[in-house]
Structures are given as C-alpha cells and as structure tokens.
Write a protein that holds these residues in place. Structure first.
Motif, mmCIF file in Angstrom:
data_model
loop_
_atom_site.group_PDB
_atom_site.id
_atom_site.type_symbol
_atom_site.label_atom_id
_atom_site.label_comp_id
_atom_site.label_asym_id
_atom_site.label_seq_id
_atom_site.Cartn_x
_atom_site.Cartn_y
_atom_site.Cartn_z
ATOM 1 N N HIS A 5 20.297 -5.502 44.321
ATOM 2 C CA HIS A 5 21.269 -6.568 44.080
ATOM 3 C C HIS A 5 21.490 -6.666 42.567
ATOM 4 O O HIS A 5 20.806 -7.442 41.886
ATOM 5 N N PRO A 6 22.443 -5.910 42.030
ATOM 6 C CA PRO A 6 22.649 -5.818 40.580
ATOM 7 C C PRO A 6 22.951 -7.135 39.871
ATOM 8 O O PRO A 6 22.828 -7.215 38.656
ATOM 9 N N LEU A 7 23.348 -8.160 40.628
ATOM 10 C CA LEU A 7 23.620 -9.447 39.981
ATOM 11 C C LEU A 7 22.340 -10.200 39.655
ATOM 12 O O LEU A 7 22.362 -11.212 38.955
ATOM 13 N N LEU A 8 21.228 -9.708 40.165
ATOM 14 C CA LEU A 8 19.923 -10.271 39.833
ATOM 15 C C LEU A 8 19.248 -9.365 38.811
ATOM 16 O O LEU A 8 19.565 -8.191 38.710
ATOM 17 N N ALA A 9 18.345 -9.913 38.050
ATOM 18 C CA ALA A 9 17.631 -9.110 37.050
ATOM 19 C C ALA A 9 16.144 -9.432 37.113
ATOM 20 O O ALA A 9 15.755 -10.606 37.086
ATOM 21 N N THR A 10 15.339 -8.400 37.216
ATOM 22 C CA THR A 10 13.885 -8.584 37.271
ATOM 23 C C THR A 10 13.391 -9.380 36.078
ATOM 24 O O THR A 10 12.499 -10.225 36.187
ATOM 25 N N GLY A 11 13.991 -9.106 34.916
ATOM 26 C CA GLY A 11 13.557 -9.767 33.681
ATOM 27 C C GLY A 11 13.693 -11.270 33.711
ATOM 28 O O GLY A 11 12.917 -11.978 33.065
ATOM 29 N N TRP A 12 14.684 -11.777 34.438
ATOM 30 C CA TRP A 12 14.831 -13.236 34.525
ATOM 31 C C TRP A 12 13.573 -13.856 35.130
ATOM 32 O O TRP A 12 13.028 -14.821 34.587
ATOM 33 N N ALA A 48 10.539 -12.468 35.596
ATOM 34 C CA ALA A 48 9.334 -12.203 34.800
ATOM 35 C C ALA A 48 9.307 -13.094 33.560
ATOM 36 O O ALA A 48 8.267 -13.659 33.197
ATOM 37 N N GLY A 49 10.473 -13.224 32.898
ATOM 38 C CA GLY A 49 10.548 -14.038 31.687
ATOM 39 C C GLY A 49 10.313 -15.513 31.969
ATOM 40 O O GLY A 49 9.621 -16.200 31.200
ATOM 41 N N LEU A 50 10.883 -16.015 33.067
ATOM 42 C CA LEU A 50 10.677 -17.426 33.426
ATOM 43 C C LEU A 50 9.218 -17.697 33.777
ATOM 44 O O LEU A 50 8.675 -18.743 33.429
ATOM 45 N N MET A 51 8.580 -16.734 34.463
ATOM 46 C CA MET A 51 7.159 -16.887 34.773
ATOM 47 C C MET A 51 6.333 -16.904 33.486
ATOM 48 O O MET A 51 5.422 -17.736 33.317
ATOM 49 N N GLU A 52 6.643 -15.974 32.585
ATOM 50 C CA GLU A 52 5.918 -15.906 31.303
ATOM 51 C C GLU A 52 6.106 -17.196 30.511
ATOM 52 O O GLU A 52 5.153 -17.719 29.918
ATOM 53 N N ALA A 53 7.336 -17.716 30.499
ATOM 54 C CA ALA A 53 7.624 -18.947 29.758
ATOM 55 C C ALA A 53 6.896 -20.148 30.377
ATOM 56 O O ALA A 53 6.494 -21.080 29.668
ATOM 57 N N HIS A 54 6.735 -20.121 31.712
ATOM 58 C CA HIS A 54 6.042 -21.220 32.393
ATOM 59 C C HIS A 54 4.542 -21.173 32.114
ATOM 60 O O HIS A 54 3.918 -22.219 31.860
ATOM 61 N N ILE A 55 3.971 -19.980 32.147
ATOM 62 C CA ILE A 55 2.525 -19.841 31.953
ATOM 63 C C ILE A 55 2.139 -19.974 30.482
ATOM 64 O O ILE A 55 1.154 -20.624 30.132
ATOM 65 N N ARG A 56 2.905 -19.339 29.632
ATOM 66 C CA ARG A 56 2.617 -19.348 28.191
ATOM 67 C C ARG A 56 3.787 -19.963 27.430
ATOM 68 O O ARG A 56 4.427 -19.318 26.612
ATOM 69 N N LYS A 57 4.060 -21.206 27.718
ATOM 70 C CA LYS A 57 5.193 -21.884 27.102
ATOM 71 C C LYS A 57 5.013 -21.949 25.594
ATOM 72 O O LYS A 57 3.987 -22.420 25.101
ATOM 73 N N PRO A 58 6.007 -21.468 24.836
ATOM 74 C CA PRO A 58 5.883 -21.496 23.374
ATOM 75 C C PRO A 58 5.791 -22.922 22.853
ATOM 76 O O PRO A 58 6.452 -23.838 23.363
ATOM 77 N N LYS A 59 4.960 -23.105 21.850
ATOM 78 C CA LYS A 59 4.843 -24.405 21.206
ATOM 79 C C LYS A 59 5.676 -24.400 19.927
ATOM 80 O O LYS A 59 6.178 -23.359 19.501
ATOM 81 N N VAL A 60 5.794 -25.554 19.328
ATOM 82 C CA VAL A 60 6.586 -25.669 18.097
ATOM 83 C C VAL A 60 6.067 -24.704 17.041
ATOM 84 O O VAL A 60 6.840 -24.033 16.352
ATOM 85 N N GLU A 61 4.739 -24.594 16.945
ATOM 86 C CA GLU A 61 4.173 -23.716 15.916
ATOM 87 C C GLU A 61 4.512 -22.248 16.138
ATOM 88 O O GLU A 61 4.561 -21.458 15.193
ATOM 89 N N ASP A 62 4.751 -21.854 17.403
ATOM 90 C CA ASP A 62 5.146 -20.467 17.681
ATOM 91 C C ASP A 62 6.513 -20.174 17.074
ATOM 92 O O ASP A 62 6.736 -19.103 16.515
ATOM 93 N N PHE A 63 7.426 -21.127 17.186
ATOM 94 C CA PHE A 63 8.749 -20.955 16.590
ATOM 95 C C PHE A 63 8.664 -21.007 15.069
ATOM 96 O O PHE A 63 9.318 -20.231 14.377
#
Length: 379
Positions: free
Chosen positions: A303-310, A312-327
């Motif tokens: 299904h080309p309208l979907l992307a694996t990276g979305w 994976a990236g959302l999972m990564e952002a949920h587990i390791r949410k960047p903090k202010v100091e990361d930015f």
C-alpha cells in the motif's frame, strides 16, 4: 521603475563585512521597505529564540515533513562547518537587515520562497537517478570532514548557502539550478516589486543579484512559482505497479501450488519486515520501533500511500520523546557523527528514513525472488 527606486545589495553569506555593508546602506538610503532573502519560516526562527521548544516532532512525522526536516538539519550542519572553520556567522547580514529596518521603522518584506516549496518542486521534477544522487550528496555532506579551502570560501561568497551546499550536484543536474536559483530569482524580483513605498532596499546573496536585476524588468507569476506541481500520472501509478505485480503473481501461484504460494508470502514478509527493522536498528532505533517496522513494512509494501517510517518514527518518538535539551543541544551534537546518531531528534528522523529505505530494498529483493519463482512455475 514605476516611480519606485530599488537598491539591490549583494552580500556574501559567509563574510564578516556584509553585515556592516547592509547597516551602512540602509542608514544611508532610508528606504520605505527592506526586502530580505528569507521566507517567513526562517524569519520566525531568527525572531523566536525558543523555536526548538515549540517543535512537535510527532506532528512533523504526521505531516510527512520528516525527510524535509532531516535535510534541513544536515544542510545546517554544512553551514556550521564553514562557520566553525573560518570563525564566522552565516546569514548575519540578513539579521542586520532586519535590525536596521526595525530601527528605521521601515517595512520588512520576507522576499524569498519557502525552502520546502523549492525542494518539493525540485523533487517532483528530478528523475529517480537524480533523486538518488541528491540524497547521496546530502548524506555525504554529513560525514565529509574535508576542510574547506580559501578557494571554496571565495566561491561561496558568490552563492547563497542553499545553492552552495549542492553546487557540485547542480553541475551534473542543471534542473537543480532552475529551482534553487533561477526560479528564486523570479520570486525575489516579484516580491521586491510588490514591496510598499517609493524606495526599497533588497538584501540578497551576491549570486542572486544579476538574475534579480534582469527579472525586475519582466513579469512573473507568483502564484505559479509558489505552487506545488501535481504528480505525473507515471509517478502516481508507479508506486502501485510492483506491489500489484507481486500480489497478482502470488495470487496466480495459489491456483497452481498452494505450498509455493505460502512460501512466497512468507519470504515477502521476512525480507520486507527484516530489512525495515534492520534500517531502524542502523538508525539507532528502539527495539519496539524495529518491531513496528517489521509488523508494518509488509502492509506498507503493498500500500504505497502508507510508509513504514511513519509508524517506526511515531513509535520512536513515543518511547524516546525528545526533551527541550535535545533540541537545544542539536547544534552541538551535529559536530560529530556520533552526536548526530545519539541526539533523540535526529535519531527519530533517521529511523523514519532508514526504515523506509530498508522496506524499499526488501520489496525489490523479495519481488525479484517472487518473479523468478513465478516464471519457473508457469514457464
């Protein structure tokens, strides 16, 4: 020009003297408007010192802007290398232009086109091979530690930072110059002519001055220059062709040899899922992000309208949410390749990119395997 006086100030984005030149000319000319070679987004970044605090990495992924943000960060790293080596601050003349206009209470006009629009128009027009070389060039700039020579610096003084980062690639692909320079010359000229008041000072990178000067006497279509080209029919259906062929061949195989068909399905899932998960691991992603890649990659593959990276990236952002100091630490972490991989912000963006790349490679490998099995069976 229609009772309007326009003063073009050609600056060097990597020169200490440019800011002083801008300050002197604005004070001398006392313009009604000052045009700056920035867009609204870059202007707000300069004005908003806490811009990183307001960055929503999840929203960026949902809006499909992760690749654009990663490219921006890498190109910023390129500028940082120049600033570090020659002890200079890139873009200082634009900041000075804004400050001088504010002191004079002149109108400030953000005259440049959005970088995202420029890159999207470029991306839609460049061939597949051109896209590969473009991505390779951008990624190489991340790991290239070769020092910039004085000759390189002099060349950069006649280019804007966006163009200079891709100069060598532009030689191989003239199309890049069309969108990075020529179209922006047209856009800048149109915005300068629209600036309010009788006298306008425009602060531009030296590379844009000849083109803008010529375009001032021509008509431009701002709406067209600011539009995003529709995808071609070939590009719209291209992403469906390979998944469609794979599904058709597996379906036909089921009618002849059920065991082989299930074997093809299994190999497809394993190849696509495993390589997507491997891409996630290479980006430094969490185990659960890799699991998300593995699970969602087969579905994304068909299904080309979907992307694996979305996913994976959302999972990564949920587990390791960047903090202010990361930015806040982002610019410092870009000093090393290790820092680039360790920072939670860039790691999430890399997870998105690498899991997508892994999935794509898996599609081609498994697809070739399925095609081979299919022809062996039916022919």
């Amino acid at each position: 020009m229609n009772d309007k006086e326009i003063v073009l100030v050609g600056t060097a984005h990597v020169s200490r003297n440019s800011a002083e030149l801008v300050k002197r000319i604005v004070e001398q000319e006392q313009p009604d408007s000052v045009c700056i070679e920035l867009d609204e987004q870059r202007y707000k970044s300069i004005k908003d010192k806490d811009k990183w605090r307001n960055t929503d990495i999840v929203q960026i992924i949902k809006e499909k802007k992760a690749g654009f943000m990663l490219t921006n960060i890498i190109l910023s790293n390129y500028q940082r290398k120049i600033a570090e080596q020659f002890d200079i601050q890139a873009g200082q003349e634009m900041i000075q232009g804004i400050q001088s206009a504010e002191e004079l209470q002149a109108n400030i006009v953000m005259a440049d086109r959005k970088i995202q629009t420029t890159f999207t128009r470029l991306w839609r027009k460049v061939s597949l091979w051109g896209k590969i070389k473009l991505i390779s060039s951008i990624m190489y700039s991340l790991i290239d530690d070769e020092e910039i020579t004085e000759e390189d610096l002099e060349r950069m003084k006649t280019e804007d930072m966006l163009s200079s980062a891709l100069t060598e690639l532009s030689k191989s692909f003239p199309t890049l110059k069309t969108y990075l320079v020529d179209e922006r010359d047209q856009y800048l000229a149109a915005k300068i002519k629209e600036a309010p008041g009788k006298k306008v000072v425009a602060i531009l990178g030296a590379a844009h001055v000849p083109g803008v000067q010529e375009e001032l006497f021509k008509e431009q279509d701002l709406e067209e220059l600011d539009s995003i080209p529709e995808k071609t029919l070939a590009s719209k259906i291209g992403g469906w062709i390979l998944p469609g062929l794979i599904l058709v061949m597996i379906g036909l195989t089921f009618t002849v040899d059920t065991s082989m068909a299930w074997s093809q399905v299994l190999r497809f899932i394993l190849w696509v899922g495993s390589l997507a998960a491997l891409g996630t691991f290479l980006a430094g992603g969490h185990v659960l992000s890799a699991v998300a890649s593995f699970v969602m990659a087969p579905l994304s593959a068909i299904h080309p309208l979907l992307a694996t990276g979305w996913f994976a990236g959302l999972m990564e952002a949920h587990i390791r949410k960047p903090k202010v100091e990361d930015f806040e630490r982002l610019s410092k972490d870009l000093y090393t390749l290790k820092g680039f991989w360790k920072n939670k912000v860039t790691r999430i963006l890399l997870v998105v990119a690498f899991s997508n790349i892994g999935c794509t490679i898996g599609i081609w490998i498994s697809g070739l395997n399925i095609v081979t099995s299919f022809f062996d069976l039916f022919f």
